[in-house]
Design an enzyme around this catalytic site. Structure first.
Site, PDB file in Angstrom:
ATOM      1  N   SER A  25       0.966  -1.573  -0.061  1.00 43.48           N
ATOM      2  CA  SER A  25      -0.045  -0.017  -0.090  1.00 43.48           C
ATOM      3  C   SER A  25       0.996   1.608  -0.222  1.00 43.48           C
ATOM      4  O   SER A  25       1.950   0.987   0.511  1.00 43.48           O
ATOM      5  CB  SER A  25      -1.256  -0.367   1.205  1.00 43.48           C
ATOM      6  OG  SER A  25      -1.496   1.324   1.743  1.00 43.48           O
ATOM      7  N   TYR A  77      -2.012  -1.413   9.855  1.00 38.91           N
ATOM      8  CA  TYR A  77      -1.931  -1.528   8.851  1.00 38.91           C
ATOM      9  C   TYR A  77      -0.696  -0.955   8.092  1.00 38.91           C
ATOM     10  O   TYR A  77      -0.530  -1.146   7.385  1.00 38.91           O
ATOM     11  CB  TYR A  77      -3.530  -0.675   8.536  1.00 38.91           C
ATOM     12  CG  TYR A  77      -3.985  -0.707   6.624  1.00 38.91           C
ATOM     13  CD1 TYR A  77      -4.029  -1.913   6.173  1.00 38.91           C
ATOM     14  CD2 TYR A  77      -3.114  -0.098   6.038  1.00 38.91           C
ATOM     15  CE1 TYR A  77      -4.278  -1.724   4.660  1.00 38.91           C
ATOM     16  CE2 TYR A  77      -3.119   0.326   4.352  1.00 38.91           C
ATOM     17  CZ  TYR A  77      -4.276  -0.936   4.121  1.00 38.91           C
ATOM     18  OH  TYR A  77      -4.151  -1.023   2.507  1.00 38.91           O
TER      19      TYR A  77
END
Length: 274
Positions: free
Chosen positions: A153, A170
């Site tokens: 990401s 995350y």
């Protein structure tokens, strides 16, 4: 036929691919791209009915089968590896896309979030890659290595610009996945297996839906191209990394974000790359 002929350079004809988290979002985009380039594709996701239905839908594009599995569990990962071994002797492309996110305020952020998110986003890709290495090796050659593609990401490459998003586990997990990609590239390169990662910005998906509903214009404004990612953007990078065109790319972490990482024009919400 020339080695630079695009019809063969980007072809995946005869190749077998496995895409985890392949029933939605970026995983589905990648799976469809690999199918359209000629690969036979297996998709895996936790919900059996959804996984089966998406595989049926994608079968209109090319040969696609479902292998439902809960990759957050040791047993689920073992079942997926066993199922692949029973179905295919060789695996040319492994896409580690299945992932999780967890948002909560800093003062209340639970320890359980780290257990869940790092387990699925970091440990599961490592275990699957390790346990499928023999199957990947059987598909590999010096001129056309087997491929592992990890879906990271943009959040693993920068500090989130919007304070209060609360996705601590995350972003840490995606940074860890990027670095593990480099480590595995060195480990598996001598076995004719390349390992690369893509770092998506914002793409419409179930995971990003709530953020885009609230902040969609700000997200687009933060991107120099002024738009969100499209399915063909993710399909294209998957085809490149899986095909002969990407055979010499190893250990790379490739942003697919329209240049958002380079722009600080707008306080854009944090991206999620699954």
């Amino acid at each position: 036929m020339s080695d630079m002929d695009p019809s063969t350079l980007f072809s995946l004809s005869g190749k077998v691919a496995l895409v985890t988290g392949g029933s939605s979002g970026i995983g589905r985009m990648m799976a469809e791209g690999l199918l359209r380039a000629g690969a036979s594709v297996y998709i895996s996701s936790r919900k059996r009915d959804v996984c089966d239905q998406v595989a049926r839908d994608l079968s209109a594009v090319g040969p696609c089968r479902a292998i439902p599995a809960d990759l957050s569990r040791t047993e689920g990962r073992a079942e997926l590896v066993e199922s692949m071994g029973a179905l295919e002797d060789r695996l040319h492309v492994l896409v580690n896309n299945a992932g999780a996110a967890w948002g909560a305020p800093y003062a209340d952020y639970p320890e359980a979030a780290f257990d869940k998110v790092l387990g699925l986003n970091v440990k599961a890709p490592f275990v699957l890659t390790r346990d499928l290495t023999p199957t990947l090796e059987r598909a590999a050659s010096a001129g056309d290595p087997a491929r592992v593609i990890n879906v990271g990401s943009m959040d693993g490459l920068h500090v989130q610009q919007l304070v209060g998003t609360g996705t601590f586990a995350y972003s840490a997990s995606k940074a860890a996945l990027h670095h593990m990609t480099r480590t595995l590239a060195v480990e598996l390169g001598p076995r004719n297996i390349t390992v690369n990662a893509v770092a998506p910005g914002f793409f419409p998906s179930r995971m990003t839906a709530a953020v885009l509903d609230r902040h969609g214009r700000a997200v687009e404004a933060a991107c120099p191209l002024g738009r969100l990612g499209r399915p063909e953007d993710m399909a294209g990078i998957a085809i490149y990394l899986a095909s002969r065109a990407g055979a010499y790319t190893n250990g790379a972490v490739i942003p697919v974000d329209g240049g958002t990482l380079l722009s600080r024009r707008t306080e854009a919400p944090a991206s999620r790359g699954d």
